[in-house]
Design a protein around this motif. Structure first.
Motif, PDB file in Angstrom:
ATOM      1  N   UNK A 143     -13.565   5.646  56.105  1.00 19.33           N
ATOM      2  CA  UNK A 143     -12.612   6.255  55.173  1.00 19.33           C
ATOM      3  C   UNK A 143     -13.188   7.520  54.559  1.00 19.33           C
ATOM      4  N   UNK A 144     -14.479   7.508  54.274  1.00 21.72           N
ATOM      5  CA  UNK A 144     -15.122   8.690  53.719  1.00 21.72           C
ATOM      6  C   UNK A 144     -15.143   9.859  54.684  1.00 21.72           C
ATOM      7  N   UNK A 145     -15.399   9.566  55.944  1.00 16.97           N
ATOM      8  CA  UNK A 145     -15.370  10.619  56.966  1.00 16.97           C
ATOM      9  C   UNK A 145     -13.985  11.241  57.071  1.00 16.97           C
ATOM     10  N   UNK A 149     -13.026  15.239  56.168  1.00 15.99           N
ATOM     11  CA  UNK A 149     -12.335  16.121  57.113  1.00 15.99           C
ATOM     12  C   UNK A 149     -11.047  16.655  56.518  1.00 15.99           C
ATOM     13  N   UNK A 150     -10.263  15.779  55.895  1.00 17.42           N
ATOM     14  CA  UNK A 150      -8.987  16.192  55.315  1.00 17.42           C
ATOM     15  C   UNK A 150      -9.166  17.148  54.143  1.00 17.42           C
ATOM     16  N   UNK A 151     -10.286  17.028  53.431  1.00 19.55           N
ATOM     17  CA  UNK A 151     -10.546  17.901  52.290  1.00 19.55           C
ATOM     18  C   UNK A 151     -11.073  19.269  52.710  1.00 19.55           C
ATOM     19  N   UNK A 152     -11.414  19.419  53.990  1.00 20.07           N
ATOM     20  CA  UNK A 152     -11.930  20.704  54.469  1.00 20.07           C
ATOM     21  C   UNK A 152     -13.426  20.855  54.349  1.00 20.07           C
ATOM     22  N   UNK A 153     -14.152  19.748  54.210  1.00 21.45           N
ATOM     23  CA  UNK A 153     -15.616  19.804  54.158  1.00 21.45           C
ATOM     24  C   UNK A 153     -16.165  19.841  55.581  1.00 21.45           C
TER      25      UNK A 153
END
Length: 329
Positions: A143-145, A149-153
């Motif tokens: 879930x963290x991964x 990714x969705x946050x643009x990190x």
């Protein structure tokens, strides 16, 4: 600049924010955990930001990586990132994490100015994860991964350590999974940094073995060494690219000649090498009331003592007294 006697310039700073961790990985620490550093010995948020500021403005550091232990356990993490992102010149900011808690913090970290993350994940199998980490948190890491990714990190990098007879058969499956999710996978040779001092060279899965297993399923093209620069990972284009996979061969193919790192522990000790057995106490200098220039001079002096290599290829090599969780990656 932070330059040693061999002409290497340290522009990459690794800052450990805590020695605490919420996993108990078998290759890192015992099941019962370790004796954590007392809070008064830890650098405060203000002290961390000041040290990063000195590194960036006085010493030429351009990249800052926050590590642990597990850095997401540091209560002031988002504020530290935000204040470091406001420095001039602005350093590139990244975070190495086990991913637990990243689902709820990824957006805030991105908004604070974090550029990207490295997430540790050694297996796709929840049961193997439980065996390796002694915790049932595989779903939290996944879930963290996704959240990162969705946050643009991005690029989201996944760090994997293979252990012989435990997860070493997953190498190709892990790469296939990483490609499908647009993560950049990096395998890391198991290093002699465990608290138990149980590491044995003959049990380590080597970089050559990892590449052999990946090449059985994928076409790998070596990336030119000029592109690698000072990066620790040797990288290969996968099936013609642009996707890549990396292998960090710290033990069998050390990259000491191009090392550009300096490290600051959570209790304010400067380390010039991950495997160093000596440290320089900058916390004492800072808390004595010394000005920034004096602290910077002490840091320069510490880096001038850096050895030409890690010593891993020397039969007389001795592990550092601190384990990885207390040094920072």
């Amino acid at each position: 600049m932070l330059i040693d006697t061999y002409g290497r310039i340290a522009t990459d700073l690794r800052v450990s924010l805590t020695d605490r961790c919420n996993l108990r990985c078998t290759y890192c620490m015992p099941e019962e955990g370790l004796q954590w550093l007392p809070k008064p010995e830890l650098l405060t948020d203000d002290e961390i930001v000041r040290m990063v500021s000195i590194a960036v403005t006085e010493l030429g550091v351009t990249e800052v990586r926050f590590t642990g232990g597990e850095p997401l356990l540091r209560p002031g993490l988002v504020g530290i990132v935000e204040r470091c992102a406001a420095l001039e010149p602005r350093p590139r900011l990244s975070l190495t994490t086990n991913g637990i808690g990243l689902a709820r913090t990824a957006e805030a970290l991105r908004a604070a100015g974090l550029d990207r993350v490295n997430v540790s994940l050694d297996t796709l199998n929840p049961e193997v994860f439980r065996t390796l980490t002694r915790r049932d948190r595989h779903h939290d890491v996944i879930a963290g991964l996704t959240a990162a990714h969705d946050a643009g990190l991005t690029p989201v990098k996944v760090n994997t350590v293979l252990l012989r007879g435990v997860n070493d058969g997953e190498a190709a499956d892990l790469l296939d999974w990483a490609l499908r999710h647009a993560y950049e996978l990096r395998f890391i040779e198991q290093m002699p940094l465990d608290a138990q001092h149980g590491w044995q060279r003959e049990n380590m899965v080597t970089a050559a073995e990892i590449i052999e297993r990946l090449a059985a399923r994928f076409a790998l093209t070596p990336e030119p060494s000029a592109v690698r620069g000072s990066a620790p990972a040797e990288r290969w284009l996968v099936d013609g690219g642009p996707a890549r996979v990396g292998v960090i061969a710290s033990v069998t193919r050390p990259f000491c000649r191009a090392c550009d790192r300096t490290r600051l522990t959570a209790d304010g000790q400067v380390r010039d090498c991950l495997f160093a057995r000596e440290e320089t106490d900058l916390r004492a200098v800072l808390r004595s009331g010394a000005p920034d220039r004096e602290i910077a001079d002490c840091w320069r002096t510490a880096m001038r003592g850096k050895k030409p290599g890690s010593g891993l290829d020397d039969p007389s090599f001795l592990q550092p007294q601190r384990p990885m969780s207390a040094i920072g990656g």
